[in-house]
Design a protein around this motif. Structure first.
Motif, mmCIF file in Angstrom:
data_model
loop_
_atom_site.group_PDB
_atom_site.id
_atom_site.type_symbol
_atom_site.label_atom_id
_atom_site.label_comp_id
_atom_site.label_asym_id
_atom_site.label_seq_id
_atom_site.Cartn_x
_atom_site.Cartn_y
_atom_site.Cartn_z
ATOM 1 N N SER A 285 -8.575 5.554 -9.735
ATOM 2 C CA SER A 285 -7.936 5.233 -8.455
ATOM 3 C C SER A 285 -7.476 6.447 -7.662
ATOM 4 O O SER A 285 -7.154 6.314 -6.475
ATOM 5 N N ASP A 431 -0.557 -13.602 1.096
ATOM 6 C CA ASP A 431 -0.202 -13.127 -0.243
ATOM 7 C C ASP A 431 0.465 -14.219 -1.069
ATOM 8 O O ASP A 431 0.286 -14.291 -2.289
ATOM 9 N N ASP A 508 -8.603 -6.238 2.982
ATOM 10 C CA ASP A 508 -7.937 -6.251 1.682
ATOM 11 C C ASP A 508 -8.354 -5.070 0.816
ATOM 12 O O ASP A 508 -7.582 -4.620 -0.039
ATOM 13 N N ALA A 509 -9.559 -4.586 1.021
ATOM 14 C CA ALA A 509 -10.011 -3.446 0.219
ATOM 15 C C ALA A 509 -9.214 -2.191 0.536
ATOM 16 O O ALA A 509 -9.052 -1.319 -0.321
ATOM 17 N N ARG A 512 -6.045 -0.967 -1.707
ATOM 18 C CA ARG A 512 -6.205 -1.474 -3.079
ATOM 19 C C ARG A 512 -5.913 -0.396 -4.113
ATOM 20 O O ARG A 512 -5.245 -0.650 -5.121
ATOM 21 N N GLU A 515 -2.266 0.196 -4.312
ATOM 22 C CA GLU A 515 -1.615 -0.885 -5.056
ATOM 23 C C GLU A 515 -1.793 -0.690 -6.560
ATOM 24 O O GLU A 515 -0.862 -0.934 -7.338
ATOM 25 N N ARG A 584 -12.182 -9.344 -13.236
ATOM 26 C CA ARG A 584 -13.236 -8.944 -12.294
ATOM 27 C C ARG A 584 -14.615 -9.131 -12.905
ATOM 28 O O ARG A 584 -15.574 -9.466 -12.194
ATOM 29 N N TRP A 636 -14.746 -2.952 -7.681
ATOM 30 C CA TRP A 636 -13.736 -3.644 -6.872
ATOM 31 C C TRP A 636 -12.697 -2.655 -6.349
ATOM 32 O O TRP A 636 -12.249 -2.760 -5.204
ATOM 33 N N LEU A 637 -12.343 -1.679 -7.173
ATOM 34 C CA LEU A 637 -11.305 -0.719 -6.813
ATOM 35 C C LEU A 637 -11.775 0.244 -5.732
ATOM 36 O O LEU A 637 -11.009 0.625 -4.848
#
Length: 641
Positions: A285, A431, A508-509, A512, A515, A584, A636-637
């Motif tokens: 990340s 959310d 939303d991506a 991420r 988060e 995922r 996804w990340l």
């Protein structure tokens, strides 16, 4: 007896009845457990299966007593009932730990021959023997007694910690102009008081809108600060002692630290594997989070030119602003399609169609008028009962969670479970809809897995670092345009447009990776508080949050005092990301579409319905046809542009 013939719980109808319910029922189950234990010790000639069946009787009684008492301690509006229930939680937890220190009981199972047991019974026997060892039964007398004292103290401190958070509601007062940017319905529901100020509370119904919409940084700072001071200073010494109690208990039981003790029964396997997993998340990340942070910093400086730090009080506001400006997602437009009175039946309809269930409303007395109860049906068969307690009130659990209420045992008892949430009665944030789907994932897992022979494996009784995966998977349905179209509507009756949902998914991506860094902060605090046991909890906690994410904590606060997961999750908050890695990958099993009936039936059969009767790795492999991997999470990340 068939499942549909099993009777659900019947609740009292008045205050006196609730006082008796909260006191007499756990006492009766305590007596039942003691009777079982006497029969086990006297039953020299009992076969292994007969011993396990008696143990199962005690497990059922304990599960019933603890589930009811836990729920009432967190949700009943009468503080007397809450206090009575909490006292019984402590008694039943003490009984559970004392049984695992009872050498006579241990010998009943240590001497049991596993010959002739089927695989599931043999698995139960292995788990029981492991529990005795982890309880400290084979230690010398003085050490065994010390472990008993520490275990009971852990329960007492954990209950106190949770109670202080539950009752730790804070308020702040701001000038009316401090509500600038907030939705009009929020402003209308927060009138100016006689002192000329507006009162805001740390309840989610205030906190979440303020964090996302309040353009006044002082308002965001004030309410976020109050939230980060929940249960402080009350919980400071409670937590300090709890960490020492757990460390000593782990050492006496032969483990290097509390993380090592907790992870022995989990997928990850060892405490040392936690920082290794967190390092993997860090590497995955870091680059994306750094790029996202630059955009947050630039956005903040448009409003606060001299701002040097993006804090956690800015985080959601800046994300929302950028998603609106750069991705054309207006969160207030989105929420206009999400009135609670449509979201609730929508979640029921979607999960019902997905899992071949029908939710039939039941008009029965419960602990509060807000509670909605439903029988969970498949055809003519009642599979279980659910209770939805979805709005905030004083003295109630102030987050969102699923609470088991009655264990589902094949041909013996009907599974029941409860959602305790804190949603608005009006328009919801998206959310919150995601949270609703998430928690409902736990609920249906508990019901569908409630037809086990053994209480030990009933409901969501999987490894603790897998238990979030089915719920995280169900969140995906809250992002699907067809799913959302089936129940959303604005004031004109129009469903949310697919084009808007597509923009929401793209937006939303963004954020991420940041988060994930925030979740890494929680995971590091959870792990290091238990393993390092720092002398200065405030400085250490603030330091881990500051080092983990470029989004900084507000300085000088005490968020550890209100970190409710430190009791149940202990050193293992990492489990949310561990489960998400699996979730995922599970999504790939729905390649034919989220509402594909064949995929859904296979998912029910292989993941949900077995409960804890098989190891989580085996459940996942049965559904995917292979072991799970990290790659779906990585993609996804850091999605491709």
């Amino acid at each position: 007896m068939t499942a549909d013939a099993l009777e659900p719980l019947s609740f009292p109808i008045d205050a006196a009845g609730w006082e008796r319910f909260s006191d007499e029922r756990p006492r009766a189950r305590l007596a039942a457990v003691q009777d079982v234990d006497a029969r086990l010790k006297d039953g020299v000639a009992l076969s292994a299966i007969e011993r396990l069946e008696l143990w199962n009787d005690a497990d059922i009684a304990l599960a019933e007593a603890l589930s009811e008492a836990n729920l009432l301690s967190e949700a009943h509006p009468d503080p007397t009932v809450r206090a009575t229930a909490e006292s019984h939680v402590q008694v039943m937890e003490a009984l559970s730990s004392a049984r695992l220190l009872d050498r006579d009981l241990w010998r009943v199972f240590a001497d049991a021959a596993a010959d002739g047991l089927d695989d599931e019974a043999a698995r139960l026997l292995a788990h029981v023997l492991r529990d005795f060892r982890r309880g400290g039964v084979d230690l010398e007398d003085a050490t065994r007694e010390r472990v008993r004292i520490l275990t009971e103290r852990d329960t007492e401190l954990s209950l106190t910690f949770s109670r202080n958070i539950r009752e730790g509601r804070r308020e702040v007062k701001v000038a009316p102009e401090g509500l600038a940017g907030l939705p009009q319905d929020f402003i209308d529901s927060h009138p100016v008081g006689d002192d000329g100020l507006v009162t805001l509370t740390t309840e989610y119904t205030d906190l979440m809108p303020v964090r996302e919409y309040a353009s006044a940084r002082t308002t965001r700072d004030a309410l976020t600060s109050a939230y980060n001071e929940l249960a402080w200073p009350e919980n400071h010494q409670v937590l300090a002692e709890l960490l020492e109690v757990r460390a000593e208990r782990a050492r006496l039981l032969g483990f290097s630290d509390w993380a090592d003790y907790e992870t022995e029964t989990r997928m990850i396997g060892s405490g040392a594997a936690i920082p290794e997993f967190l390092a993997r998340l860090d590497a995955a990340s870091a680059e994306a989070a750094a790029a996202e942070f630059v955009r947050l910093q630039e956005r903040l400086r448009r409003e606060v030119p001299d701002a040097e730090t993006v804090t956690i009080a800015d985080f959601w506001y800046l994300l929302s602003g950028l998603k609106h400006e750069d991705y054309d997602v207006d969160p207030q437009l989105v929420r206009s399609y999400l009135p609670f009175d449509r979201v609730l039946p929508g979640v029921l309809d979607v999960t019902g169609r997905l899992l071949d269930l029908e939710y039939v409303p039941i008009a029965e007395s419960t602990w509060h008028a807000d509670v909605r109860s439903y029988d969970v049906m498949r055809g003519e068969v009642r599979l279980g009962r659910i209770h939805l307690d979805l709005h905030p009130r004083d003295g109630k659990f102030n987050h969102a969670a699923c609470f088991p209420l009655a264990p589902g045992i094949r041909d013996r008892s009907l599974p029941e479970a409860v959602l305790l949430c804190n949603f608005s009665r009006g328009l919801l944030e998206h959310d919150e809809v995601v949270t609703f789907f998430h928690e409902f994932g736990h609920l249906v897992h508990d019901i569908l897995a409630g037809r086990q022979r053994w209480a030990r494996f009933s409901g969501v009784a999987t490894e603790w670092d897998f238990v979030e995966a089915p719920s995280q998977l169900l969140e995906e349905w809250a992002w699907d345009a067809d799913v959302l179209r089936s129940f959303t509507a604005n004031a004109a009756g129009e469903p949310i447009p697919a084009e808007l949902v597509a923009k929401m998914r793209t937006a939303d991506a963004f954020g991420r990776a940041l988060e994930v860094r925030r979740q890494l902060g929680h995971s590091n605090v959870s792990y290091h508080l238990h393993v390092d046991r720092p002398a200065d909890l405030q400085a250490a906690t603030e330091g881990w949050y500051a080092r983990t994410s470029p989004v900084q904590p507000l300085p000088g606060l005490h968020p550890y005092a209100g970190f409710g997961h430190l009791t149940g999750y202990g050193a293992c908050y990492y489990t949310y990301q561990w489960s998400l890695v699996i979730a995922r990958d599970l999504l790939s099993g729905f390649g034919a579409g989220l509402m594909d009936p064949e995929s859904a039936e296979r998912y029910r059969r292989e993941i949900l319905e077995p409960g804890g009767s098989r190891d989580a790795r085996d459940l996942v492999a049965a559904f995917l046809g292979r072991d799970y991997s990290f790659e779906a999470y990585r993609e996804w990340l850091t999605p491709r542009a």
